[in-house]
Motif scaffolding. Structure first.
Motif, PDB file in Angstrom:
ATOM      1  N   ILE A  50       0.968  -1.141   0.116  1.00  0.00           N
ATOM      2  CA  ILE A  50      -0.090  -0.543  -0.309  1.00  0.00           C
ATOM      3  C   ILE A  50       1.208   1.232   0.215  1.00  0.00           C
ATOM      4  O   ILE A  50       1.443   2.289   1.247  1.00  0.00           O
ATOM      5  CB  ILE A  50      -1.074   0.045   1.410  1.00  0.00           C
ATOM      6  N   PRO A  51       1.071   1.805  -0.944  1.00  0.00           N
ATOM      7  CA  PRO A  51       1.731   3.426  -1.453  1.00  0.00           C
ATOM      8  C   PRO A  51       1.262   4.409  -0.145  1.00  0.00           C
ATOM      9  O   PRO A  51      -0.091   4.683  -0.382  1.00  0.00           O
ATOM     10  CB  PRO A  51       1.946   3.705  -2.371  1.00  0.00           C
ATOM     11  N   LEU A  52       2.223   5.577  -0.124  1.00  0.00           N
ATOM     12  CA  LEU A  52       2.014   6.542   0.351  1.00  0.00           C
ATOM     13  C   LEU A  52       0.954   5.902   2.199  1.00  0.00           C
ATOM     14  O   LEU A  52      -0.178   6.941   2.438  1.00  0.00           O
ATOM     15  CB  LEU A  52       1.300   7.639  -0.107  1.00  0.00           C
ATOM     16  N   THR A  53       0.892   4.499   3.046  1.00  0.00           N
ATOM     17  CA  THR A  53       0.246   4.630   4.287  1.00  0.00           C
ATOM     18  C   THR A  53       1.889   4.723   5.333  1.00  0.00           C
ATOM     19  O   THR A  53       2.228   4.114   4.344  1.00  0.00           O
ATOM     20  CB  THR A  53      -0.996   3.844   3.942  1.00  0.00           C
ATOM     21  N   ASP A  54       0.763   4.410   5.957  1.00  0.00           N
ATOM     22  CA  ASP A  54       2.242   4.123   7.426  1.00  0.00           C
ATOM     23  C   ASP A  54       1.854   2.443   7.490  1.00  0.00           C
ATOM     24  O   ASP A  54       2.673   2.317   7.297  1.00  0.00           O
ATOM     25  CB  ASP A  54       1.198   4.643   8.703  1.00  0.00           C
ATOM     26  N   LYS A  55       1.305   1.838   6.888  1.00  0.00           N
ATOM     27  CA  LYS A  55       1.032   0.728   6.408  1.00  0.00           C
ATOM     28  C   LYS A  55       1.988   0.006   5.388  1.00  0.00           C
ATOM     29  O   LYS A  55       0.984   0.109   4.264  1.00  0.00           O
ATOM     30  CB  LYS A  55      -0.012  -0.214   6.518  1.00  0.00           C
TER      31      LYS A  55
END
Length: 70
Positions: A50-55
């Protein structure tokens, strides 16, 4: 001793068969509500970055083509 060696080899093989496949792999196919990988029911972990997330990664465990709660 020979039986112990054979048992140990089988256990190692079984432990190593758990696959990790990334979502979007062209070998994945959903048929009849079950997930297949290379024409066989999928057992392993399906991953999705998942790009551009904390996860960074979502992992979904499957057993015989169905999601498990491992």
């Amino acid at each position: 001793m020979k039986k112990l060696l054979i048992l140990f080899t089988v256990l190692i093989f079984a432990a190593c068969t758990n696959k990790e496949v990334e979502m979007g792999d062209p070998n994945l196919e959903l048929k009849g509500g079950k997930l297949y990988y290379k024409e066989k029911l999928f057992t392993g972990t399906l991953t999705q970055k998942i790009p551009l997330t904390d996860k960074n990664l979502v992992e979904i465990p499957y057993k015989k083509g169905l999601i498990t709660t491992e």
